[in-house]
Design a protein around this motif. Structure first.
Motif, PDB file in Angstrom:
ATOM      1  N   MET A 298     -25.615  -5.862   6.562  1.00 50.67           N
ATOM      2  CA  MET A 298     -25.933  -5.674   5.143  1.00 50.67           C
ATOM      3  C   MET A 298     -24.918  -4.691   4.577  1.00 50.67           C
ATOM      4  O   MET A 298     -24.915  -3.509   4.950  1.00 50.67           O
ATOM      5  CB  MET A 298     -27.354  -5.124   4.990  1.00 50.67           C
ATOM      6  N   PRO A 299     -24.004  -5.131   3.665  1.00 50.67           N
ATOM      7  CA  PRO A 299     -22.993  -4.212   3.131  1.00 50.67           C
ATOM      8  C   PRO A 299     -23.621  -3.034   2.393  1.00 50.67           C
ATOM      9  O   PRO A 299     -24.640  -3.196   1.716  1.00 50.67           O
ATOM     10  CB  PRO A 299     -22.190  -5.079   2.159  1.00 50.67           C
ATOM     11  N   GLY A 300     -23.000  -1.860   2.559  1.00 47.91           N
ATOM     12  CA  GLY A 300     -23.484  -0.679   1.832  1.00 47.91           C
ATOM     13  C   GLY A 300     -23.205  -0.786   0.347  1.00 47.91           C
ATOM     14  O   GLY A 300     -23.963  -0.296  -0.475  1.00 47.91           O
ATOM     15  N   SER A 301     -22.076  -1.430   0.004  1.00 51.16           N
ATOM     16  CA  SER A 301     -21.787  -1.669  -1.412  1.00 51.16           C
ATOM     17  C   SER A 301     -21.028  -2.972  -1.498  1.00 51.16           C
ATOM     18  O   SER A 301     -20.433  -3.435  -0.525  1.00 51.16           O
ATOM     19  CB  SER A 301     -20.963  -0.528  -1.996  1.00 51.16           C
ATOM     20  N   LEU A 302     -21.053  -3.549  -2.702  1.00 48.51           N
ATOM     21  CA  LEU A 302     -20.436  -4.864  -2.885  1.00 48.51           C
ATOM     22  C   LEU A 302     -20.023  -4.999  -4.347  1.00 48.51           C
ATOM     23  O   LEU A 302     -20.823  -4.748  -5.250  1.00 48.51           O
ATOM     24  CB  LEU A 302     -21.451  -5.945  -2.521  1.00 48.51           C
ATOM     25  N   SER A 303     -18.743  -5.331  -4.580  1.00 44.14           N
ATOM     26  CA  SER A 303     -18.324  -5.519  -5.980  1.00 44.14           C
ATOM     27  C   SER A 303     -17.197  -6.538  -6.025  1.00 44.14           C
ATOM     28  O   SER A 303     -16.489  -6.760  -5.048  1.00 44.14           O
ATOM     29  CB  SER A 303     -17.841  -4.195  -6.576  1.00 44.14           C
ATOM     30  N   MET A 304     -17.070  -7.152  -7.201  1.00 46.26           N
ATOM     31  CA  MET A 304     -15.974  -8.106  -7.354  1.00 46.26           C
ATOM     32  C   MET A 304     -15.335  -7.893  -8.714  1.00 46.26           C
ATOM     33  O   MET A 304     -16.004  -7.631  -9.694  1.00 46.26           O
ATOM     34  CB  MET A 304     -16.486  -9.532  -7.240  1.00 46.26           C
ATOM     35  N   GLU A 305     -13.993  -7.968  -8.753  1.00 47.25           N
ATOM     36  CA  GLU A 305     -13.290  -7.778 -10.025  1.00 47.25           C
ATOM     37  C   GLU A 305     -12.074  -8.683 -10.045  1.00 47.25           C
ATOM     38  O   GLU A 305     -11.589  -9.111  -8.993  1.00 47.25           O
ATOM     39  CB  GLU A 305     -12.848  -6.320 -10.158  1.00 47.25           C
ATOM     40  N   ALA A 306     -11.615  -8.989 -11.243  1.00 47.83           N
ATOM     41  CA  ALA A 306     -10.338  -9.682 -11.356  1.00 47.83           C
ATOM     42  C   ALA A 306      -9.286  -8.691 -10.896  1.00 47.83           C
ATOM     43  O   ALA A 306      -9.474  -7.484 -10.980  1.00 47.83           O
ATOM     44  CB  ALA A 306     -10.090 -10.084 -12.797  1.00 47.83           C
ATOM     45  N   ARG A 307      -8.153  -9.159 -10.424  1.00 52.01           N
ATOM     46  CA  ARG A 307      -7.083  -8.257 -10.002  1.00 52.01           C
ATOM     47  C   ARG A 307      -6.697  -7.417 -11.216  1.00 52.01           C
ATOM     48  O   ARG A 307      -6.552  -7.929 -12.311  1.00 52.01           O
ATOM     49  CB  ARG A 307      -5.907  -9.124  -9.558  1.00 52.01           C
ATOM     50  N   SER A 308      -6.563  -6.113 -11.031  1.00 50.98           N
ATOM     51  CA  SER A 308      -6.309  -5.268 -12.197  1.00 50.98           C
ATOM     52  C   SER A 308      -4.826  -5.221 -12.506  1.00 50.98           C
ATOM     53  O   SER A 308      -3.969  -5.463 -11.648  1.00 50.98           O
ATOM     54  CB  SER A 308      -6.852  -3.867 -11.965  1.00 50.98           C
ATOM     55  N   LEU A 309      -4.528  -4.884 -13.769  1.00 54.96           N
ATOM     56  CA  LEU A 309      -3.147  -4.763 -14.193  1.00 54.96           C
ATOM     57  C   LEU A 309      -2.447  -3.657 -13.401  1.00 54.96           C
ATOM     58  O   LEU A 309      -1.255  -3.691 -13.166  1.00 54.96           O
ATOM     59  CB  LEU A 309      -3.125  -4.442 -15.696  1.00 54.96           C
ATOM     60  N   GLU A 310      -3.244  -2.694 -12.980  1.00 54.82           N
ATOM     61  CA  GLU A 310      -2.702  -1.604 -12.183  1.00 54.82           C
ATOM     62  C   GLU A 310      -2.110  -2.131 -10.873  1.00 54.82           C
ATOM     63  O   GLU A 310      -1.046  -1.705 -10.443  1.00 54.82           O
ATOM     64  CB  GLU A 310      -3.805  -0.587 -11.901  1.00 54.82           C
ATOM     65  N   ASP A 311      -2.825  -3.084 -10.240  1.00 49.87           N
ATOM     66  CA  ASP A 311      -2.303  -3.691  -9.007  1.00 49.87           C
ATOM     67  C   ASP A 311      -0.959  -4.356  -9.267  1.00 49.87           C
ATOM     68  O   ASP A 311      -0.004  -4.208  -8.491  1.00 49.87           O
ATOM     69  CB  ASP A 311      -3.281  -4.746  -8.469  1.00 49.87           C
ATOM     70  N   VAL A 312      -0.898  -5.088 -10.402  1.00 46.11           N
ATOM     71  CA  VAL A 312       0.340  -5.788 -10.741  1.00 46.11           C
ATOM     72  C   VAL A 312       1.458  -4.783 -10.964  1.00 46.11           C
ATOM     73  O   VAL A 312       2.566  -4.934 -10.461  1.00 46.11           O
ATOM     74  CB  VAL A 312       0.138  -6.615 -12.037  1.00 46.11           C
ATOM     75  N   PHE A 313       1.118  -3.746 -11.710  1.00 45.50           N
ATOM     76  CA  PHE A 313       2.110  -2.737 -12.044  1.00 45.50           C
ATOM     77  C   PHE A 313       2.678  -2.084 -10.786  1.00 45.50           C
ATOM     78  O   PHE A 313       3.879  -1.920 -10.627  1.00 45.50           O
ATOM     79  CB  PHE A 313       1.479  -1.682 -12.961  1.00 45.50           C
ATOM     80  N   LEU A 314       1.787  -1.757  -9.857  1.00 44.64           N
ATOM     81  CA  LEU A 314       2.230  -1.121  -8.610  1.00 44.64           C
ATOM     82  C   LEU A 314       3.049  -2.088  -7.775  1.00 44.64           C
ATOM     83  O   LEU A 314       4.021  -1.704  -7.133  1.00 44.64           O
ATOM     84  CB  LEU A 314       1.029  -0.596  -7.830  1.00 44.64           C
ATOM     85  N   ASP A 315       2.657  -3.380  -7.799  1.00 42.63           N
ATOM     86  CA  ASP A 315       3.442  -4.399  -7.091  1.00 42.63           C
ATOM     87  C   ASP A 315       4.875  -4.413  -7.600  1.00 42.63           C
ATOM     88  O   ASP A 315       5.823  -4.541  -6.833  1.00 42.63           O
ATOM     89  CB  ASP A 315       2.849  -5.795  -7.352  1.00 42.63           C
ATOM     90  N   ILE A 316       5.006  -4.327  -8.930  1.00 45.07           N
ATOM     91  CA  ILE A 316       6.319  -4.488  -9.549  1.00 45.07           C
ATOM     92  C   ILE A 316       7.162  -3.236  -9.416  1.00 45.07           C
ATOM     93  O   ILE A 316       8.333  -3.284  -9.054  1.00 45.07           O
ATOM     94  CB  ILE A 316       6.164  -4.849 -11.041  1.00 45.07           C
ATOM     95  N   SER A 317       6.561  -2.090  -9.715  1.00 46.69           N
ATOM     96  CA  SER A 317       7.396  -0.891  -9.797  1.00 46.69           C
ATOM     97  C   SER A 317       7.343  -0.067  -8.516  1.00 46.69           C
ATOM     98  O   SER A 317       7.958   0.990  -8.443  1.00 46.69           O
ATOM     99  CB  SER A 317       6.990  -0.049 -10.996  1.00 46.69           C
ATOM    100  N   GLY A 318       6.642  -0.540  -7.524  1.00 49.35           N
ATOM    101  CA  GLY A 318       6.617   0.161  -6.247  1.00 49.35           C
ATOM    102  C   GLY A 318       5.556   1.243  -6.234  1.00 49.35           C
ATOM    103  O   GLY A 318       5.127   1.730  -7.279  1.00 49.35           O
ATOM    104  N   ARG A 319       5.114   1.598  -5.039  1.00 53.85           N
ATOM    105  CA  ARG A 319       4.009   2.540  -4.934  1.00 53.85           C
ATOM    106  C   ARG A 319       4.452   3.967  -4.703  1.00 53.85           C
ATOM    107  O   ARG A 319       3.642   4.875  -4.747  1.00 53.85           O
ATOM    108  CB  ARG A 319       3.062   2.092  -3.805  1.00 53.85           C
ATOM    109  N   GLU A 320       5.747   4.163  -4.429  1.00 58.00           N
ATOM    110  CA  GLU A 320       6.168   5.532  -4.114  1.00 58.00           C
ATOM    111  C   GLU A 320       6.210   6.375  -5.388  1.00 58.00           C
ATOM    112  O   GLU A 320       6.481   5.884  -6.481  1.00 58.00           O
ATOM    113  CB  GLU A 320       7.527   5.541  -3.393  1.00 58.00           C
ATOM    114  N   ILE A 321       5.915   7.657  -5.211  1.00 58.24           N
ATOM    115  CA  ILE A 321       5.960   8.618  -6.321  1.00 58.24           C
ATOM    116  C   ILE A 321       7.414   8.973  -6.578  1.00 58.24           C
ATOM    117  O   ILE A 321       8.158   9.250  -5.636  1.00 58.24           O
ATOM    118  CB  ILE A 321       5.189   9.906  -5.939  1.00 58.24           C
ATOM    119  N   ARG A 322       7.818   8.920  -7.878  1.00 55.92           N
ATOM    120  CA  ARG A 322       9.195   9.310  -8.166  1.00 55.92           C
ATOM    121  C   ARG A 322       9.232  10.578  -9.005  1.00 55.92           C
ATOM    122  O   ARG A 322       8.296  10.900  -9.670  1.00 55.92           O
ATOM    123  CB  ARG A 322       9.917   8.188  -8.912  1.00 55.92           C
TER     124      ARG A 322
END
Lengths: 322, 252
Positions: A298-322
């Motif tokens: 039995m999962p302790g929590s459960l949620s579903m969302e569309a992929r966020s723009l933040e995910d896309v943004f990080l995909d494109i511009s990279g995750r490292e701190i500049r």
């Protein structure tokens, strides 16, 4: 670049150098190297990027506040670098830091700014709508961040502009003010105003923007409607509309191999936290819950969302701190 | 909300007048500015008329003192007052915001000049109202040239104030303009006539905007004479500081 029905702002190949800077041995720094965009009437166009990506510089060149080094800018058919009061009267600007004199009181200040226009918007309507009447007797320096932002928005709208520039409009806003401001922006868009929004907040862009330009290190890196951007770099999937991220918490170290469709990626993001991303189908959900039932999980929590723009943004511009 | 369609700017003159009125009202509401613009000059006027500091210059104490006090008023409002206000407006982005409205940069500067002149008129009226009962009798021939020179002096000091405000941090503007107000006011040939200054200072002071404005106003109001050198020096400062301000003024 897309071509909206009725463009209000076109930027083509913008270049902006600043300096010479002592930190660069007296050399110039290129803060914008190649930005192009088109914003249309009756639309919210968002410029999205991390702090220092060149958003504000781009917009200030479009507002005529900074001289560009290269490229062309057309705002309502004119060059904002050389245009005069006729153009400025048709354009409303809300600056990132407000730009309101600290010693001023809201109503006299708005009345003063309204005097610069031939047909300003009715003051009472704007004051009431943005809830300025509740702090109309307080000096600007004593206002909260959210109150200042609302006043700055009123100052940008008082001249009844056709184009509205908003630089980080939700900075410092409490949830109520944010709701109020967002509703107003949507209404202004529907009334035909061309709105250009710069923000580093993905959520703002996702909630408001009809079209998004992602800027990184002084150049365009991606563009599209929010829905299009959310599909960016996604694996080929039969039901693109169903791209979702499903998150749940359960026991650590579970092996979900073969449970979900092959194109859905499932990983353990940290111990006991799982994220499944991809074109999830009702069958996937059924298979997953059946697997839990079979293993007595039995999962302790459960949620579903569309992929966020933040995910896309990080995909494109990279995750490292500049 | 009402539909957004075709807005137009108010006429140029109306925009400038509005800005001038708004800035003048802001200056007059600010306590520190009022002390600098009105209280300190009046205290100096009274101080110079009750002490023998100005005896033997060739006129009654009050007749020698008033032209210098008027020059001090111009420096207070145009240089220190306007400089500090502009410096902080720059810090808070007020200059940037206003330059995106139909007012624009030119209208903003024009409005500031207008505000300086409006406050200067009020200062002249107050100083005259205090000086006449103390026995001030200016040479009638010198009144018009004197007032013209006062406006020219205000122009030179406005240009200098904007140059400082537009190039350094507002805290530095505050320090520089206040320090220069004291130094130039006391030793720059403004309230203390040149012949009372050390010999070394006399050779340089007449080239300063302070010295030329102070001496020029004394020549006008005491003797009804036009001091051509003072006019030239003030014109030179106005043009140089104005050009430098246009060249180096940073709006943000």
């Amino acid at each position: 670049m897309r071509s909206p029905k009725s463009p209000v702002l076109t930027i083509d190949g913008l270049i902006k150098d600043v300096g010479p800077l002592p930190t660069l041995d007296g050399k110039m720094l290129r803060v914008v190297s190649d930005v192009s965009l088109v914003a249309g009437r009756g639309e919210v166009t968002a410029l999205l990027g991390a702090n220092g990506a060149g958003k504000t510089t781009t917009i200030e060149c479009a507002q005529g506040l900074q001289k560009r080094t290269g490229g062309t800018i057309t705002l309502l058919g004119a060059d904002p670098g050389t245009a005069g009061a006729e153009l400025r009267a048709r354009v409303g600007v809300m600056l990132q830091d407000g730009g309101l004199p600290p010693s001023a009181r809201p109503i006299p200040l708005l009345r003063h700014i309204a005097g610069m226009y031939r047909n300003p918007r009715p003051l009472d309507e704007l004051v009431q709508r943005l809830g300025i009447d509740s702090f109309s007797r307080t000096n600007v320096r004593r206002l909260s961040g959210g109150q200042k932002q609302r006043l700055a928005l009123a100052a940008a709208l008082i001249g009844n502009p056709e184009v509205l520039f908003l630089d980080e409009p939700s900075a410092g806003l409490d949830p109520q003010s944010r709701q109020l401001v967002f509703e107003l922006i949507s209404e202004l868009r529907d009334s035909g105003m061309g709105i250009i929004l710069t923000t580093h907040l993905m959520d703002d862009a996702q909630r408001l923007a009809d079209y998004v330009y992602i800027i990184d290190a002084g150049r365009n890196v991606a563009e599209g409607t929010v829905a299009q951007l959310l599909q960016h770099n996604m694996p080929e999937a039969p039901h693109k509309d169903h791209v979702r991220t499903l998150r749940f918490e359960a026991l650590p170290g579970l092996d979900f191999t073969g449970v979900l469709a092959a194109e859905v990626e499932i990983r353990e993001t940290r111990s006991g936290s799982y994220a499944a991303t991809g074109a999830l189908t009702p069958e996937d959900l059924a298979a997953l819950t059946a697997w839990w039932a079979h293993h007595g999980i039995m999962p302790g929590s459960l949620s579903m969302e569309a992929r966020s723009l933040e995910d896309v943004f990080l995909d494109i511009s990279g995750r490292e701190i500049r | 909300m009402t539909t957004a369609t075709g807005s137009a700017p108010a006429p140029l003159l109306r925009r400038i007048l509005l800005q001038g009125k708004y800035e003048a009202a802001t200056m007059l509401r600010n306590g520190e500015q009022l002390i600098l613009a009105v209280v300190l000059p009046l205290l100096a006027l009274i101080g110079l008329t009750v002490t023998p500091l100005l005896d033997g210059i060739g006129g009654s104490r009050v007749n020698v003192a008033v032209p210098g006090i008027l020059a001090l008023c111009a420096m207070s409002t145009a240089f220190t007052g306007q400089g500090i206000a502009t410096g902080f407006d720059r810090r808070y982005g007020v200059l940037r915001f206003l330059s995106t409205t139909p007012l624009g940069r030119t209208g903003l500067i024009a409005g500031k000049i207008l505000a300086v002149l409006a406050v200067l008129v009020i200062q002249v009226v107050i100083v005259a109202a205090v000086a006449f009962p103390l026995g001030w009798r200016p040479d009638p021939l010198g009144v018009l040239p004197g007032l013209c020179l006062l406006v020219l002096g205000a122009a030179a000091f406005t240009a200098l104030g904007l140059l400082v405000a537009g190039t350094v941090r507002p805290e530095a503007t505050l320090a520089i303009t206040n320090l220069l107000w004291i130094l130039l006011g006391a030793l720059g040939g403004i309230v203390i006539p040149m012949q009372r200054l050390p010999e070394l200072a006399q050779n340089t002071v007449h080239l300063l905007p302070s010295g030329s404005l102070g001496e020029g106003l004394r020549d006008a109001f005491l003797h009804g004479a036009v001091n051509g050198n003072a006019v030239l020096v003030l014109l030179m400062w106005t043009v140089l500081a104005g050009a430098a301000a246009i060249r180096w003024f940073k709006w943000n």
